[in-house]
Structure formats: structure tokens, C-alpha cells
Design an enzyme around this catalytic site. Structure first.
Site, PDB file in Angstrom:
ATOM      1  N   ALA A 263      -1.042   0.332 -26.186  1.00  0.00           N
ATOM      2  CA  ALA A 263      -2.443   0.083 -26.494  1.00  0.00           C
ATOM      3  C   ALA A 263      -3.288   1.075 -25.702  1.00  0.00           C
ATOM      4  CB  ALA A 263      -2.836  -1.355 -26.140  1.00  0.00           C
ATOM      5  N   GLU A 265      -7.439   1.472 -24.020  1.00  0.00           N
ATOM      6  CA  GLU A 265      -8.599   0.671 -23.646  1.00  0.00           C
ATOM      7  C   GLU A 265      -9.939   1.248 -24.041  1.00  0.00           C
ATOM      8  OE1 GLU A 265      -7.580   3.182 -19.884  1.00  0.00           O
ATOM      9  OE2 GLU A 265      -6.483   2.165 -21.479  1.00  0.00           O
ATOM     10  N   GLU A 299      -5.738  -4.528 -21.405  1.00  0.00           N
ATOM     11  CA  GLU A 299      -6.741  -3.609 -21.945  1.00  0.00           C
ATOM     12  C   GLU A 299      -8.161  -4.104 -21.702  1.00  0.00           C
ATOM     13  OE1 GLU A 299      -5.550  -0.829 -22.649  1.00  0.00           O
ATOM     14  OE2 GLU A 299      -3.470  -1.504 -22.772  1.00  0.00           O
TER      15      GLU A 299
END
Length: 854
Positions: A263, A265, A299
Site C-alpha cells: 500500500a 500512504e 497507512e
């Protein structure tokens, strides 16, 4: 060695980027128009920006046209003007074009197939660490912050999202609309993001009325509900914990079909792999829910720690990643206490950090970066997991109230700006009154960590007390310790009576007394970032306590985890640890079993080399049998989250080890699952697939491939792809390797499919030969990306001969891989450590395994 690069000249900096991008999803190109408000700090005739793979057609500063020149190696563009630019603000205008690449970095293409079989194309971004320059010419360094006004010109039927809320949508020619977004806060270029494509979404608001959306591929929006629930709980938790409001009006989370990392952020628009965001109520496992909760928590922590306050330079990457990797657990523990997530931390993070940091080719948490390729290398277990472990130890030492107050000061003092590790230490010291930097700089600036040796004897003149003598030295897996490094070590001591004692070991050695007790354990709860080497008598007392159920779950974990590491370093015989494993037959918790079996896997590598795999499997069968009999196959009403995870790991281990009844049951369940008669529960699918593949042939392999073709759920695809390599027939393994580099496997998953085919020495060597034969393909797809270093880790870490080491060394000398340079050195070091362990303990391992009938 990679060539050092120079930071950009400081005679100018950006104030605002006004960017309009028009992506063409049919031919995978984009064009851009940009006006940058520039602050000229000193008179100059040139402006130097970062730019890569972008063609700039024209550039002007105010009314003066620029001469444009590129430095491809340095990824810079120079604008030269006929006269000096005046000090103050001016406008740099330009037009440019670029390619939507297929390497999952910069502004790149992605695609998925919807439920009707239609190919849906997307344009997405991934700019960390230095790839914003592939989408727009910019000052691409974290300290050179600016605001951004983004407009995307896209097909009117497509979704377009960016960091901020949409403020207008204007129709333009040829069915296109210009979607304009509100101005961002001042931020670093690597946090800029935009996504164009077709997506569904679910929407909600948190307790502070922040608008939240979870975007999914078309037809999967229900799979975004769990992540939305997590986000709605998480954002208010962080706001209260930091005592600093979330500064944006919205938060979007979006599942990207092709995504190299787990992922990213990006402020207000967090991007994820599908497997890190989507949860299917009927087909997702308990482990997936846990993983999604952690990744969302990680995140969203960055929205403050990284985005609101950003490291000045990549040397302090750990400020972002180490902190977020710690507080994600604090948040998930608050939101989902049934996960017992801190126990998972000691395996997933602390243990990983200690394993990597025991190598000579590790690096300090704070590490100098000499080239962009080196930035990718430090996205590793040191920056993330050791960073998190050090923060956890610091939090325990200072206490939560002082720690929280220090974080609030740090965030408020540095918000919308950049900070260093020293700024954090100062804020925590002011809040706690403790010498934080004095204690902590050894943990962040020195490579490695200590092993604490401890011995006890009756205290002189007082029979009611024990005198403990503790000594620290740098823990090293290979060779004699020649280091004179010292750490200031917060040490906790627990006695059998339940008393805890705390001290700070700042010298090489020290002594102190504790009340006499049946046993004494250092590092209760696995808070400290160190190993413990007990005297023989103290260790026997702890083993007795273990057998009588007197140690907590984390302390049982700690005992076996440290002993395996001590055995790897040659401080205790491996057979002594194998004998200790018998004491864990009564163990009932997933994390302890998972770590024990993982550590035994490192010994399996040695048994494989010795030609004793059949006897090793017999050893595993007798070890796991009692725990398996207690749990069985079927979930019970009293089962919690932990029992669900444990059942899967035990069945998987026994199935791959050829346990007859487990194998029979797995085959029966697999047949009913394939026919549609009775689907396997998601928690058991991976262990059933791996069991039937490891003990089957072409028929089972083809049946699993059919399951892969039928599913459109990415979690299930990944589950199957990671199991396929368990097939033992050489021709089937070769098919897996060929599949990994075909267009049937997403590029993001290729490395892990190959890693799944490295379950034995023979299989590992076959995979290594395959990768060498296709090396140019891997370089083309993964050069300059952390996935290349992951490939090296998965392939080369567990070889056991000098010949293998020489082969790896020679190959990479002939085929340099700068972004994996440190990982290559680590793999070579691990191989040579295995050679030394075999020479030292090989005969005793043979003797130990002789008692088990193959």
C-alpha cells in the site's frame, strides 16, 4: 557500487504546482500542462528540476523562453534562460508528454477484467520514493514541499480521484471532462496521487464527520466494507492519540489491480493491492482480515507521521515506516482486541528485525543514502520492523502518557514541515524528562543489537536473594565477536513470584540482586530489542517452567526464538533446541507454533542437504500430532481468532509432511471443493491446496489450475499461486516457473510465485537456474524496484554449499543489480553461515533424526 548523486541546487524552490494531465488509456500516453510558482532564492540563469521519461515541448519563466537540456543518468532537466531570473516569485510554465509505463512506478497503466469479461484499463500513480518525476517535472525531494492544484482531463464515463475533493467538473471536447480538485496542503511530491479508471465505491463518515470512501474494481464494492469499518475506527483513534486533527476533508482508499508494494500512504488517497484492502465475507480468511486491518492502520498513521510531518531526507525513512509499523498494532489492538495483535508483533516484526540485523551486511536504522537505487534497499525489515521494535521499547520505557505528550509536541512543532530523528528525541525528552537521545541514538545509529548473557548465584550474605550478573556484546551470527559496540539497554527482569524489576544496562557488565525464585526470566513480554543467553542452570529452570505452563505466550515464544538464534550463531548446539521443541507439544497458541515451525524450517534446509527429508518429516509429524488432535479439522463454537489461525498452520505442516489421516481428509475435502459439493472454508484452503499438491501429481496440479482460472478474487488467486510451487515433480515445478513470467500472472505477484517454488534444495536450485536464464526479463520488469531485492532474498538466502555461494557471487558480479546490492551480500552471507552450521552440527543432526522412522 552505485554512483552517488547530488541533491538539486538550492537557488530556487517550488511554492505551488498547477498541473493538468490528460491520460489516454487507449494508447497509454499522457500529456501535461503545468505552471509552477517558483521562489527564486538567489539570482540565477538556470532552474534544475527532476524529470525522467518525460518529453518537454516548451518551457517559459514568466515571458522568457528556456533552452531545455536533460541529464538522463541524474534524472534531471535544466532550463537555461537568456538573462538572470529575479529573486522572488515567478511562474515556470511548460507542456510535456509521457508514456504510461508498465513497471508499476511513476504514472503507469493497470487493468483488470470485470465480471462480464471486459478489460478495464486504468492509469494510476506510485511516486515513492523518487518517481513523481516520471509524471511531471518537479523538485522531487521530500524537503522541497509545495501545494498542488490538480486537474485531470478524462473520459466522462471514468472515475477520477486525487488527494483532495473534486471541486468542479467541466465538459470539454470529444466526450472529455476536466475534473478539478481542491488545492492540497503543502506536501512532498512523493505523496501526490491520482487514479483514473472504472471503480465502484462504498462511502461513510467517521466520528469526526470526515468523508471516507473505499474504491474497488467494478462489482466488488461489498468487499470494501470491512476496510471502511477499519478506517472509520482508525482515523478517530489517531486523532485522539496524537491530539492533532486530521487536516484533510476526505480520505479515500482505493484497490489498485497492479501494485508493487502492499500500500502507499498518499495524503487523502491511499492506494492498496487488492489483497491488502478487500475482504470477501464468504471467501476471505481470518488472516486476511487481520492483514487488512494492519495495513489500513499503517497507512492511516502515515497521514500524520510522514505526511503532516515528513522526514527531511531518506536517511530518516524509519521515522515514517518504523513509527507506522509500531502504531498500526496499537490501533488494531484498540479496535480488534480479539486479534491479540501484540503477540503477532513479536513474530512478524521483532523476530524479523533480529534475524536480519544479526548479519554483517545489515545496516543502521538511520542510514546514509548515496544513490536513488539505495533508497529502495532500505524499505526493509530494519527501517520497518526494527524501527517499530525500537519505538515499542522506548514507549515501554517512557510510559504511554509521556510518550503521547512527546508525539503531540513533535507533530505540532513540525506540522506541514520536515523533521529529523533528533527532533523526535527532543520532543520526547521534553515530555518525559528522560535523556532520550542519549539512550536511543545507539539503537538507530549503530548496526546490530546486543545479546545479554546472564548467570545467577546466591547473593552473598543473603539467602533470600539471587545475584544476577549480566553482560552485553554485539550479537553476530557468524564468527567471533570483534565489536566493542555498547547499547544503553532498558532491561526488565521477571521472577517466578511475578515481581518485575527494571534497570538500564549502560556498561559492558553489571550485577544486581532479585528475590530468590524458582526461575528468573529477562525480557518478559518480548519488549526489548536483544537476545538473552542464559546460564545452563537458569535455562533448565525456565524449561521446567515452560513444561509446567508457568510462562506467558510471548515468553514461550521468546524462549524458543532466542534459542534458535543462539544455535545458528554456534552458542548452543542445534540438537539441544530440537530436543526443546518436544516441550512445546502442549502449546495451544498460533504465534508460538507458527514461529517454532518457521525456525524448524531453517533446520529443514540442513536436513534436506543431508538427504534426511523423510526422517525430518517424521519428526514434524510426531511433534505436531498432539496439537492437531486437540484442534481437529472442524471449527468449534468456542474457537476464537487464534484457534482458527493455528488449525491452518498445523494442518498445513502435517499435510506437507505426509501425515496419513491429514492427507486423506485434505484429498476428500479438495475433491468436494472442486466439484462444488462443499466449498472448503477460506481459512483452510491454502493448507489443503499445498497438501494435495505436495503429495499429488498432474491430476491434482491441473485441478488447482482450474480453480485459479475460475476465480476473479485476487486473494484466492494469490493463495493458489503461492501454493502451486509445492508440486514436487520437476516438470510441474517448471510449469509453475513458466507461469510466473507469463501474462496469466500479475507482475506484482511474479516474485512470490517463484518464491513458492523454492520449498526444497532441488526446487531452489531449479528456480535459480530459471531466473538466471531469464535475467534480462527480470531486469526489464523490476530494475530500480524493491521486488528485485525480494526475488534475490527468496531465491538465494537458503543455499547450503560453498559452490552455491560462488555461483550466486559470480552471477551478480557479471550481472550487477544496484537496487539489490545489499540483499545479494546478505544472501551470500546466509549461505556461508549455512555451510558453517552444517560443518559444526551436521553429524549431530543426523544422529538426532536417526530415531525417527521415515
Amino acid at each position: 557500487m552505485s554512483k552517488p548523486f547530488e541533491r538539486l541546487p538550492t537557488h530556487s524552490k517550488p511554492v505551488n504546482y498547477n498541473l493538468t494531465l490528460t491520460p489516454n488509456l487507449n494508447d497509454f500516453t499522457f500529456k501535461g500542462e503545468q505552471v509552477i510558482t517558483v521562489q527564486v532564492i538567489e539570482p540565477t540563469k538556470t532552474l534544475v528540476l527532476n524529470s525522467a521519461e518525460i518529453e518537454i515541448q516548451s518551457a517559459k519563466f514568466n515571458d522568457a523562453s528556456a533552452e531545455i537540456s536533460f541529464n538522463t543518468e541524474e534524472e534531471t532537466v535544466k532550463f537555461s534562460f537568456p538573462s538572470e531570473l529575479p529573486v522572488g516569485e515567478g511562474k515556470l510554465s511548460m507542456s510535456f508528454t509521457g508514456i504510461l509505463n508498465d513497471r508499476m512506478k511513476g504514472f503507469y497503466r493497470s487493468k483488470y477484467t470485470d465480471s462480464d469479461g471486459n478489460e478495464i484499463r486504468c492509469a494510476v500513480t506510485q511516486f515513492e520514493p523518487t518517481d513523481a518525476r516520471r509524471s511531471l517535472p518537479c523538485w522531487d525531494e521530500p524537503e522541497l514541499k509545495a501545494t498542488f492544484d490538480v486537474t485531470l482531463v478524462v473520459d466522462k464515463n471514468l472515475t477520477a480521484v486525487s488527494n483532495m475533493l473534486e471541486v468542479s467538473r467541466t465538459e470539454v471536447a470529444d466526450g472529455l471532462v476536466a475534473v478539478k480538485f481542491d488545492r492540497t496542503p503543502i506536501m512532498s511530491t512523493y505523496l501526490l496521487a491520482y487514479v483514473v479508471g472504472k471503480f465502484d465505491y462504498v462511502e461513510g463518515r467517521d466520528a469526526d464527520f470526515i468523508k471516507m470512501r473505499v474504491f474497488t474494481p467494478i462489482g466488488k464494492k461489498d468487499q470494501g466494507l470491512f476496510a471502511l469499518e477499519v478506517a472509520k475506527k482508525t482515523l478517530p483513534f489517531y486523532r485522539k492519540f496524537f491530539n492533532v486533527a486530521y487536516p484533510l476533508p476526505k480520505l479515500d482508499l482505493i484497490a489498485i489491480p497492479d501494485f508493487a508494494a502492499g500500500a502507499m500512504e498518499n495524503w487523502g488517497l491511499v492506494t492498496y493491492r487488492e489483497t491488502a484492502l478487500l475482504v470477501d465475507a464468504d471467501n476471505s480468511s481470518a488472516a486476511t482480515k487481520e492483514w487488512v486491518a494492519l495495513v489500513v492502520g499503517h497507512e492511516l498513521a502515515h497521514q500524520w507521521f510522514g505526511n503532516l510531518v515528513t522526514m527531511k531526507w531518506w536517511t530518516d525513512l524509519w521515522l515514517n515506516e518504523g513509527f507506522a509499523s509500531w502504531i498500526e498494532y496499537l490501533c488494531v489492538d484498540h479496535c480488534y482486541p480479539e486479534f491479540d495483535i501484540w503477540t503477532r508483533f513479536v513474530q512478524s516484526d521483532l523476530s524479523r528485525a533480529l534475524e536480519l540485523d544479526a548479519l554483517e551486511n545489515s545496516h543502521p536504522i538511520q542510514v546514509e543514502v548515496g544513490n536513488p537505487s539505495e533508497i529502495d534497499e532500505i524499505f526493509d525489515a530494519i527501517s520497518y520492523s526494527k524501527g517499530a521494535s525500537v519505538i515499542r521499547m522506548l514507549h515501554e520505557w517512557l510510559g504511554q502518557d509521556a510518550f503521547r505528550e512527546g508525539l503531540t509536541r513533535y507533530l505540532k512543532q513540525n506540522k506541514f514541515a520536515n523533521a529529523s530523528t533528533e527532533n523526535l528525541w527532543e520532543a520526547l525528552a521534553d515530555a518525559s524528562g528522560q535523556p532520550v537521545q542519549f539512550v536511543m541514538e545507539g539503537w538507530t545509529k549503530q548496526m546490530g543489537y546486543p545479546v545479554i548473557s546472564v548467570a545467577s548465584k546466591p547473593a552473598e550474605g543473603d539467602d533470600s536473594k539471587l545475584e544476577l550478573t549480566i553482560t552485553q556484546e554485539k550479537f553476530q551470527l557468524g564468527g567471533a565477536n570483534k565489536s566493542d559496540l555498547l547499547w544503553r539497554v532498558p532491561i526488565q527482569v521477571l521472577t517466578a513470584t511475578g515481581h518485575k524489576h527494571q534497570l538500564m544496562l549502560a556498561e559492558k557488565s553489571d550485577s544486581f540482586t532479585v528475590p530468590k525464585a524458582a526461575w528468573v526470566k529477562l525480557n518478559p513480554g518480548c519488549i526489548g530489542v536483544y537476545r538473552v543467553d542464559y546460564s545452563a542452570s537458569m535455562l533448565q529452570d525456565l524449561i521446567a517452567a515452560l513444561k509446567h505452563g508457568q510462562l506467558s505466550q510471548r515468553d514461550r515464544f521468546n524462549l524458543e526464538n532466542d534459542l534458535f538464534a543462539l544455535a545458528a550463531a554456534g552458542r548452543v548446539p542445534i540438537v539441544q533446541v530440537l530436543q526443546l521443541a518436544d516441550a512445546y507439544k502442549a502449546e495451544q497458541f498460533y504465534t508460538v507454533w507458527s514461529d517454532l515451525l518457521s525456525n524448524l524450517g531453517s533446520v529443514q534446509v540442513l536436513a534436506d542437504h543431508l538427504g534426511l527429508l523423510d526422517k525430518w518429516r517424521a519428526f514434524l509429524r510426531q511433534l505436531c500430532e498432539p496439537a492437531y488432535q486437540r484442534l481437529g479439522w472442524d471449527a468449534r463454537p468456542a474457537d476464537g481468532h487464534d484457534a482458527t489461525l493455528l488449525r491452518s498452520v498445523l494442518i498445513g505442516c502435517l499435510g506437507r509432511a505426509g501425515h496419513e489421516s491429514v492427507l486423506a481428509e485434505a484429498k476428500a475435502k479438495f475433491a468436494k471443493h472442486c466439484s462444488g459439493e462443499c466449498p472448503i472454508t477460506p481459512d483452510l484452503r491454502a493448507c489443503v491446496y499445498s497438501t494435495v499438491l505436495a503429495n499429488g501429481g498432474v491430476e491434482e496440479f491441473e485441478a488447482v489450475l482450474k480453480l485459479l482460472e475460475k476465480t476473479d478474487m485476487q486473494e484466492e488467486k494469490v493463495r493458489i499461486l503461492r501454493c502451486l510451487g509445492r508440486a514436487r515433480a520437476p516438470e510441474l515445478r517448471q510449469r509453475v516457473l513458466e507461469l510466473a513470467v507469463s501474462d496469466k500472472v500479475r507482475l506484482q505477484d511474479t516474485v512470490f510465485v517463484i518464491g513458492g517454488a523454492c520449498h526444497s534444495l532441488e526446487a531452489r536450485r531449479a528456480a535459480w537456474q530459471f531466473v538466471k536464464s531469464r535475467w534480462s526479463w527480470f531486469v526489464e520488469k523490476f530494475a530500480g524496484q524493491f521486488l528485485l531485492s525480494r526475488l534475490v532474498q527468496l531465491l538465494c538466502n537458503d543455499f547450503c554449499t560453498a559452490e552455491d555461494a560462488d555461483d550466486v557471487d559470480a552471477f551478480f558480479k557479471a550481472n550487477p543489480a544496484p537496487s539489490a546490492e545489499r540483499n545479494i551480500k546478505q544472501a551470500l552471507e546466509n549461505t556461508r553461515l549455512n555451510v558453517a552450521i552444517l560443518a559444526r552440527d551436521g553429524d549431530s543432526v543426523k544422529e538426532f533424526l536417526a530415531q525417527f522412522a521415515a
